[in-house]
Design a protein around this motif. Structure first.
Motif, PDB file in Angstrom:
ATOM      1  N   ARG A  92       0.831  -1.228   0.112  1.00 29.28           N
ATOM      2  CA  ARG A  92       0.043   0.182   0.061  1.00 29.28           C
ATOM      3  C   ARG A  92       1.120   1.174  -0.033  1.00 29.28           C
ATOM      4  N   PHE A  93       2.024   1.245   0.600  1.00 28.80           N
ATOM      5  CA  PHE A  93       2.688   2.374   0.786  1.00 28.80           C
ATOM      6  C   PHE A  93       4.155   2.245   0.132  1.00 28.80           C
ATOM      7  N   ASN A  94       3.978   1.418  -1.058  1.00 32.06           N
ATOM      8  CA  ASN A  94       5.153   1.336  -2.033  1.00 32.06           C
ATOM      9  C   ASN A  94       6.557   1.131  -1.429  1.00 32.06           C
ATOM     10  N   ASN A  95       6.315   0.037  -0.347  1.00 33.41           N
ATOM     11  CA  ASN A  95       7.760  -0.358   0.353  1.00 33.41           C
ATOM     12  C   ASN A  95       8.505   0.638   0.816  1.00 33.41           C
ATOM     13  N   LYS A  96       7.730   1.668   1.379  1.00 34.99           N
ATOM     14  CA  LYS A  96       8.439   2.793   2.093  1.00 34.99           C
ATOM     15  C   LYS A  96       8.292   2.598   3.482  1.00 34.99           C
ATOM     16  N   ILE A  97       7.838   1.529   4.069  1.00 32.55           N
ATOM     17  CA  ILE A  97       7.753   0.886   5.462  1.00 32.55           C
ATOM     18  C   ILE A  97       8.545  -0.250   5.799  1.00 32.55           C
ATOM     19  N   MET A  98       9.321  -0.253   6.476  1.00 33.50           N
ATOM     20  CA  MET A  98      10.469  -1.479   6.814  1.00 33.50           C
ATOM     21  C   MET A  98       9.592  -2.271   7.925  1.00 33.50           C
ATOM     22  N   ASN A 123      -1.627   1.268  14.874  1.00 40.20           N
ATOM     23  CA  ASN A 123      -1.548   2.470  15.034  1.00 40.20           C
ATOM     24  C   ASN A 123      -0.309   3.262  14.872  1.00 40.20           C
ATOM     25  N   SER A 124       0.804   2.606  14.768  1.00 41.86           N
ATOM     26  CA  SER A 124       2.084   2.777  14.289  1.00 41.86           C
ATOM     27  C   SER A 124       2.085   3.461  12.780  1.00 41.86           C
ATOM     28  N   VAL A 125       1.410   2.551  12.014  1.00 44.37           N
ATOM     29  CA  VAL A 125       1.107   2.812  10.610  1.00 44.37           C
ATOM     30  C   VAL A 125       0.167   4.229  10.556  1.00 44.37           C
ATOM     31  N   VAL A 126      -0.850   4.208  11.105  1.00 45.19           N
ATOM     32  CA  VAL A 126      -2.050   5.231  10.864  1.00 45.19           C
ATOM     33  C   VAL A 126      -1.464   6.780  11.517  1.00 45.19           C
ATOM     34  N   HIS A 127      -0.960   6.463  12.829  1.00 45.94           N
ATOM     35  CA  HIS A 127      -0.804   7.727  13.480  1.00 45.94           C
ATOM     36  C   HIS A 127       0.632   8.005  13.499  1.00 45.94           C
ATOM     37  N   GLY A 128       1.413   7.231  13.178  1.00 47.88           N
ATOM     38  CA  GLY A 128       3.002   7.609  13.257  1.00 47.88           C
ATOM     39  C   GLY A 128       3.391   7.724  11.907  1.00 47.88           C
ATOM     40  N   LEU A 129       3.313   7.040  10.922  1.00 48.58           N
ATOM     41  CA  LEU A 129       4.055   6.875   9.584  1.00 48.58           C
ATOM     42  C   LEU A 129       3.407   7.345   8.490  1.00 48.58           C
ATOM     43  N   GLU A 130       1.929   7.027   8.391  1.00 48.54           N
ATOM     44  CA  GLU A 130       1.223   7.611   7.418  1.00 48.54           C
ATOM     45  C   GLU A 130       1.582   8.867   6.726  1.00 48.54           C
ATOM     46  N   GLY A 131       1.795   9.865   7.687  1.00 48.62           N
ATOM     47  CA  GLY A 131       2.170  11.526   7.244  1.00 48.62           C
ATOM     48  C   GLY A 131       3.557  11.685   6.953  1.00 48.62           C
ATOM     49  N   ARG A 132       4.146  10.554   7.066  1.00 48.14           N
ATOM     50  CA  ARG A 132       6.050  10.825   7.118  1.00 48.14           C
ATOM     51  C   ARG A 132       6.372  10.480   5.762  1.00 48.14           C
ATOM     52  N   LYS A 133       6.977  11.285   5.170  1.00 49.67           N
ATOM     53  CA  LYS A 133       7.666  11.356   3.813  1.00 49.67           C
ATOM     54  C   LYS A 133       8.933  10.366   3.588  1.00 49.67           C
ATOM     55  N   ALA A 134       9.684  10.591   4.515  1.00 49.38           N
ATOM     56  CA  ALA A 134      10.838   9.556   4.652  1.00 49.38           C
ATOM     57  C   ALA A 134      10.569   8.088   4.865  1.00 49.38           C
ATOM     58  N   GLU A 135      11.486   7.105   4.577  1.00 46.46           N
ATOM     59  CA  GLU A 135      11.166   5.739   4.968  1.00 46.46           C
ATOM     60  C   GLU A 135      10.880   5.464   6.573  1.00 46.46           C
TER      61      GLU A 135
END
Length: 224
Positions: A92-98, A123-135
């Motif tokens: 879903r996030f084009n492999n931008k999440i390890m 929660n980590s995905v939705v609240h922490g990483l979803e709005g992050r541009k970097a990996e």
């Protein structure tokens, strides 16, 4: 009149039961699995690898969620469930999440409530990483401390402001949208099952990420 009322009531109950059974038949797990298998076969035939991967991962999630009626699973089973969930998230996030795991071998057979880690990862995905541009990065670690099983989920997301973190740590106050309703539910489930000495602790710093630590009893055989 009473007989008529009883007859009408029974007919209404039967009609509603029939409607429920019809709905259940439509969402019968076997029907869903077969449908997903068909989608996967078509995706493979058309060479759409990502659709195939998502379909297989979702099918495994579905089986773990609704099969066997198991409420208690091993940590190994729970990690497999999370891995399938993360397969979908990474695509879903084009492999931008390890997704990284550091699971001590002796913890793999420990028992814990089913789906107790997934809400925290979500929660980590939705609240922490979803709005992050970097990996982004999510890491799950487990280890034993005496008679306790410790599980930690950490991310390098946007973190939480001190006020919001304080609201969570003060019990069940504050706005659920900010204090993460999933975390509250996990905490309540753990304490209802095991007692108040078992808990969920959260540490977070704005701009640096969040870590959530679950403290459970070390159990290899579940006791009601």
């Amino acid at each position: 009149i009473q007989n008529l009322i009883n007859t009408v009531y029974k007919e209404e109950v039967m009609r509603k039961n029939a409607e429920i059974e019809a709905l259940q038949a439509q969402i019968n797990p076997h029907f869903l699995y077969n449908t997903l298998d068909s989608i996967n076969a078509l995706a493979e035939l058309k060479g759409v690898d990502e659709v195939s991967q998502i379909t297989v991962a979702f099918s495994k999630l579905l089986r773990a969620s609704i099969s066997n009626g198991k409420k208690i699973v091993t940590l190994e089973e729970e990690i497999k469930y999370i891995s399938n969930y993360m397969t979908i998230i990474k695509i879903r996030f084009n492999n931008k999440i390890m997704f990284i795991t550091d699971i001590q071998e002796e913890t793999l057979s420990c028992l814990l409530p089913k789906l107790i880690i997934q809400p925290i990862v979500e929660n980590s995905v939705v609240h922490g990483l979803e709005g992050r541009k970097a990996e982004g990065r999510i890491e799950i670690k487990s280890w034993l401390e005496g008679e306790f099983l410790i599980i930690r989920v950490a991310d390098n997301g946007i973190g939480m402001e001190e006020k919001v973190l304080g609201e969570y740590q003060q019990k069940d106050t504050g706005d659920d949208r900010h204090t993460r309703i999933g975390l509250k539910n996990v905490k309540k489930r753990i304490q209802l099952m095991y007692g108040s000495e078992y808990d969920v602790e959260i540490c977070s710093k704005k701009g640096e990420g969040t870590s959530v630590t679950i403290k459970l009893p070390k159990q290899y055989e579940f006791k009601e």
